[in-house]
Write a protein that holds these residues in place. Structure first.
Motif, PDB file in Angstrom:
ATOM      1  N   LYS A  40       4.507 -14.323  -5.041  1.00 25.61           N
ATOM      2  CA  LYS A  40       4.002 -14.649  -6.379  1.00 25.61           C
ATOM      3  C   LYS A  40       2.835 -13.771  -6.837  1.00 25.61           C
ATOM      4  N   VAL A  41       2.648 -12.630  -6.164  1.00 18.94           N
ATOM      5  CA  VAL A  41       1.630 -11.660  -6.570  1.00 18.94           C
ATOM      6  C   VAL A  41       2.327 -10.403  -7.082  1.00 18.94           C
ATOM      7  N   PHE A  42       1.993 -10.003  -8.296  1.00 21.22           N
ATOM      8  CA  PHE A  42       2.593  -8.845  -8.950  1.00 21.22           C
ATOM      9  C   PHE A  42       1.501  -7.807  -9.240  1.00 21.22           C
ATOM     10  N   ALA A  43       1.900  -6.559  -9.381  1.00 19.86           N
ATOM     11  CA  ALA A  43       0.943  -5.487  -9.680  1.00 19.86           C
ATOM     12  C   ALA A  43       1.538  -4.557 -10.730  1.00 19.86           C
ATOM     13  N   ALA A  44       0.662  -4.040 -11.613  1.00 17.21           N
ATOM     14  CA  ALA A  44       1.127  -3.145 -12.677  1.00 17.21           C
ATOM     15  C   ALA A  44      -0.018  -2.263 -13.141  1.00 17.21           C
TER      16      ALA A  44
ATOM     17  N   LYS B 161       1.467  -1.551  -3.584  1.00 18.44           N
ATOM     18  CA  LYS B 161       2.880  -1.217  -3.456  1.00 18.44           C
ATOM     19  C   LYS B 161       3.750  -2.276  -4.131  1.00 18.44           C
ATOM     20  N   ALA B 162       4.440  -1.861  -5.181  1.00 22.51           N
ATOM     21  CA  ALA B 162       5.338  -2.743  -5.929  1.00 22.51           C
ATOM     22  C   ALA B 162       6.299  -1.853  -6.698  1.00 22.51           C
ATOM     23  N   GLU B 163       7.581  -2.074  -6.543  1.00 27.84           N
ATOM     24  CA  GLU B 163       8.573  -1.212  -7.174  1.00 27.84           C
ATOM     25  C   GLU B 163       8.551  -1.362  -8.690  1.00 27.84           C
ATOM     26  N   TYR B 164       8.612  -0.226  -9.380  1.00 24.74           N
ATOM     27  CA  TYR B 164       8.696  -0.273 -10.831  1.00 24.74           C
ATOM     28  C   TYR B 164       9.979  -0.994 -11.230  1.00 24.74           C
ATOM     29  N   GLY B 165       9.865  -1.888 -12.188  1.00 28.29           N
ATOM     30  CA  GLY B 165      11.016  -2.686 -12.609  1.00 28.29           C
ATOM     31  C   GLY B 165      11.021  -4.059 -11.985  1.00 28.29           C
ATOM     32  N   GLU B 166      10.370  -4.201 -10.820  1.00 29.98           N
ATOM     33  CA  GLU B 166      10.241  -5.508 -10.174  1.00 29.98           C
ATOM     34  C   GLU B 166       8.778  -5.953 -10.135  1.00 29.98           C
ATOM     35  N   PHE B 167       7.890  -5.024  -9.762  1.00 28.63           N
ATOM     36  CA  PHE B 167       6.440  -5.227  -9.787  1.00 28.63           C
ATOM     37  C   PHE B 167       5.957  -6.275  -8.778  1.00 28.63           C
ATOM     38  N   LYS B 168       6.828  -6.686  -7.847  1.00 26.78           N
ATOM     39  CA  LYS B 168       6.443  -7.667  -6.841  1.00 26.78           C
ATOM     40  C   LYS B 168       5.745  -6.974  -5.676  1.00 26.78           C
ATOM     41  N   THR B 169       4.607  -7.490  -5.267  1.00 26.67           N
ATOM     42  CA  THR B 169       3.992  -7.019  -4.036  1.00 26.67           C
ATOM     43  C   THR B 169       4.659  -7.724  -2.864  1.00 26.67           C
TER      44      THR B 169
ATOM     45  N   ASP C 187     -10.401  -1.886  -2.583  1.00 25.35           N
ATOM     46  CA  ASP C 187      -9.717  -2.462  -1.425  1.00 25.35           C
ATOM     47  C   ASP C 187      -9.740  -3.991  -1.344  1.00 25.35           C
ATOM     48  N   LYS C 188     -10.738  -4.641  -1.935  1.00 28.44           N
ATOM     49  CA  LYS C 188     -11.015  -6.042  -1.626  1.00 28.44           C
ATOM     50  C   LYS C 188      -9.830  -6.971  -1.824  1.00 28.44           C
ATOM     51  N   ILE C 189      -9.190  -6.895  -2.963  1.00 29.11           N
ATOM     52  CA  ILE C 189      -8.116  -7.846  -3.267  1.00 29.11           C
ATOM     53  C   ILE C 189      -6.917  -7.617  -2.358  1.00 29.11           C
ATOM     54  N   ALA C 190      -6.559  -6.347  -2.148  1.00 31.21           N
ATOM     55  CA  ALA C 190      -5.421  -6.041  -1.279  1.00 31.21           C
ATOM     56  C   ALA C 190      -5.662  -6.532   0.142  1.00 31.21           C
ATOM     57  N   GLU C 191      -6.876  -6.380   0.614  1.00 31.29           N
ATOM     58  CA  GLU C 191      -7.199  -6.832   1.966  1.00 31.29           C
ATOM     59  C   GLU C 191      -7.161  -8.358   2.061  1.00 31.29           C
ATOM     60  N   GLU C 192      -7.646  -9.018   1.028  1.00 31.25           N
ATOM     61  CA  GLU C 192      -7.698 -10.482   1.066  1.00 31.25           C
ATOM     62  C   GLU C 192      -6.305 -11.096   0.982  1.00 31.25           C
ATOM     63  N   LEU C 193      -5.449 -10.536   0.133  1.00 34.72           N
ATOM     64  CA  LEU C 193      -4.100 -11.089  -0.032  1.00 34.72           C
ATOM     65  C   LEU C 193      -3.083 -10.445   0.894  1.00 34.72           C
ATOM     66  N   ALA C 194      -3.514  -9.415   1.624  1.00 38.42           N
ATOM     67  CA  ALA C 194      -2.712  -8.810   2.702  1.00 38.42           C
ATOM     68  C   ALA C 194      -1.340  -8.322   2.239  1.00 38.42           C
ATOM     69  N   PHE C 195      -1.293  -7.618   1.097  1.00 34.98           N
ATOM     70  CA  PHE C 195      -0.026  -7.017   0.691  1.00 34.98           C
ATOM     71  C   PHE C 195      -0.046  -5.524   0.974  1.00 34.98           C
ATOM     72  N   ASP C 196       1.125  -4.915   0.927  1.00 32.33           N
ATOM     73  CA  ASP C 196       1.274  -3.511   1.305  1.00 32.33           C
ATOM     74  C   ASP C 196       0.722  -2.579   0.231  1.00 32.33           C
TER      75      ASP C 196
END
Length: 495
Positions: free
Chosen positions: A456-460, A444-452, A427-436
């Motif tokens: 400027k934060v991406f997830a994969a 949460k980041a759509e496949y093909g875009e990977f943007k949270t 949980d730590k990083i998601a809570e600190e950067l407050a993304f969905d």
């Protein structure tokens, strides 16, 4: 591709395994390579099938069919048949940064999609891949290739598993300055500490990490983002942040006695063993030993198999493996599970083969549910209580386990290993950067875009898609690199 009549002339010959009595005495890799000539003959089995299903990964009924990194399989099968190994290596590297990893640990969904596999044993795609890359290293063809130009853009990659390494490799090729943050003391994530040495030798992982470092990727180990350095600091100091932390929250078993000494998560067991093996060849004692113990592994997947194999090498008294799902059929049910879907059939992996050799029977039992753990007055595990179940449907069609009366058992146990999968990233990083996050707690980041949802934060990788295969992680690492490059430069040069 290959020899037009090769599939009629040659039978399947897979990579052999070392003899079980020999390999149970060490931690060296189980599988060994066929000779080069045999591999060339196996390449000849790749038929001119018209439409190859092997090289494009698709999810069918929650199982993969075809290669998720789109390996150009017919091409390099043809090349090795013709003895053009250097060109085969180039084609393999065109789509896969780390064929030495997938050639060892991938379950080969490519072979599930092999057209020859409709009515004959599939082409040995997985073993051909490993032979190509190992032959390439042996001949000195795999060398650092640093980029000619640098863009000046900086990218932080959090996590050095297969997704993180693939993203770092690709972004570095594009000329960006990449720094990878890894909380463990060695680079590799699950490749280093989640997969035992007998499946993936850690020297193989380190060899590739060293090449990436020579190409310009900066690795910072022993640095936990969210603890040793804040995620907000990375967000401020880097032009982009890529989160490839994996899905490291293990699924727990919340039954009576869970707190007893002797009940551990599988990854506690496997990680400590590999670290101690690398640090001291297990001489420091800093691992959970199964020596002389009655071991029960709860979970029937790859991680459970690795726990079985590790326990046997420790010298356990015996090992059993419980699975709550039904036993798969010996052969694919072609009416409900047709080609090219992943075959839902019984597979005997290396750990089960070893247990059968040592104990005379398959260690796996199916449709078994754990009711409680029993301990002594000092809080040590002494037994496990189980019951057999049948899967039923409720009035709304949902499946549930129904206990079968009279099947209750008490089994002596000194060590229980929970290998029931993972629930998502921490949980730590998601809570600190407050993304969905999505409904399964993944980033949460759509496949093909990977943007949270944070700029400027991406997830994969597993952190985004949930627990999955190494080859899917490499797919996502390469794909997120394209999108980060596009974000930084307005377009992308990456394949």
């Amino acid at each position: 591709m290959g020899k037009p009549t090769g599939f009629l002339e040659y039978t399947r010959v897979a990579n052999p395994t070392r003899p079980i009595p020999e390999r149970l005495k060490d931690w060296n890799e189980v599988y060994v390579l066929r000779d080069k000539e045999t591999c060339e003959t196996q390449g000849a089995r790749c038929m001119d099938c018209g439409i190859p299903f092997c090289h494009r990964g698709e999810l069918m009924h929650n199982g993969a069919s075809g290669c998720p990194v789109y390996n150009l399989i017919p091409e390099w099968n043809d090349l090795i048949y013709r003895g053009r190994w250097r060109q085969a290596l180039d084609r393999l590297h065109h789509t896969n940064n780390f064929p030495e990893f997938t050639g060892r640990v991938c379950p080969a969904p490519c072979e599930a999609g092999c057209v020859l596999g409709i009515n004959e044993p599939a082409v040995t795609i997985h073993d051909n891949e490993r032979t190509i890359i190992d032959w390439g290293f042996k001949n000195g063809w795999v060398v650092p290739e640093p980029p000619e130009h640098r863009t000046g853009k900086t990218v932080a990659v959090v996590g050095s598993g297969p997704a993180g390494l693939a993203a770092a490799a690709q972004l570095n090729k594009a000329g960006h300055l990449v720094t990878v943050f890894e909380r463990d003391d060695r680079v590799g994530g699950l490749l280093m500490y989640g997969i035992p040495n007998m499946k993936l030798d850690k020297a193989v992982v380190q060899r590739r990490v060293d090449i990436l470092a020579e190409e310009g990727v900066v690795f910072k180990t022993g640095v936990e983002v969210g603890k040793d350095i804040s995620a907000k600091k990375l967000h401020k100091e880097f032009d982009a942040v890529v989160l490839t932390t994996g899905a490291t929250n293990p699924r727990d078993l919340k039954v009576e006695g869970r707190e007893l000494k002797g009940v551990h998560y599988a990854m506690e067991f496997l990680r400590a063993n590999t670290k101690s093996l690398l640090d001291s060849e297990l001489k420091d004692g800093n691992f959970i030993s199964a020596e002389g113990k009655k071991v029960i592994v709860i979970g029937g997947g790859d991680t459970g198999t690795d726990c079985v194999a590790t326990s046997l090498r420790h010298g356990c008294e015996n090992v059993r493996q419980f699975e709550i799902m039904p036993k798969p059929p010996v052969e694919r049910n072609r009416e409900v599970n047709p080609w090219p879907e992943w075959p839902a059939s019984l597979k005997i992996d290396y750990g089960q083969h070893e247990a059968i050799f040592k104990q005379g029977e398959d260690p796996r039992e199916y449709l078994v549910m754990t009711k409680k753990f029993e301990g002594d007055k000092d809080g040590n595990l002494v037994a496990i209580h189980t019951v057999n179940i049948a899967w039923m449907r409720d009035d709304e069609g949902r499946m549930f386990p129904k206990e079968i009366e009279g099947t209750e058992r008490r089994l002596e146990a000194d060590l229980v290993l929970l290998a029931m999968g993972f629930l998502g990233p921490e949980d730590k990083i998601a809570e600190e950067l407050a993304f969905d996050r999505d409904g399964c707690s993944n980033y949460k980041a759509e496949y093909g875009e990977f943007k949270t949802s944070t700029k400027k934060v991406f997830a994969a990788g597993d952190a985004r898609r949930g627990q999955s295969l190494v080859v899917w992680a490499i797919n996502e690492g390469r794909a997120v690199a394209r999108e980060v490059d596009r974000y930084l430069m307005g377009d992308t040069v990456l394949p």
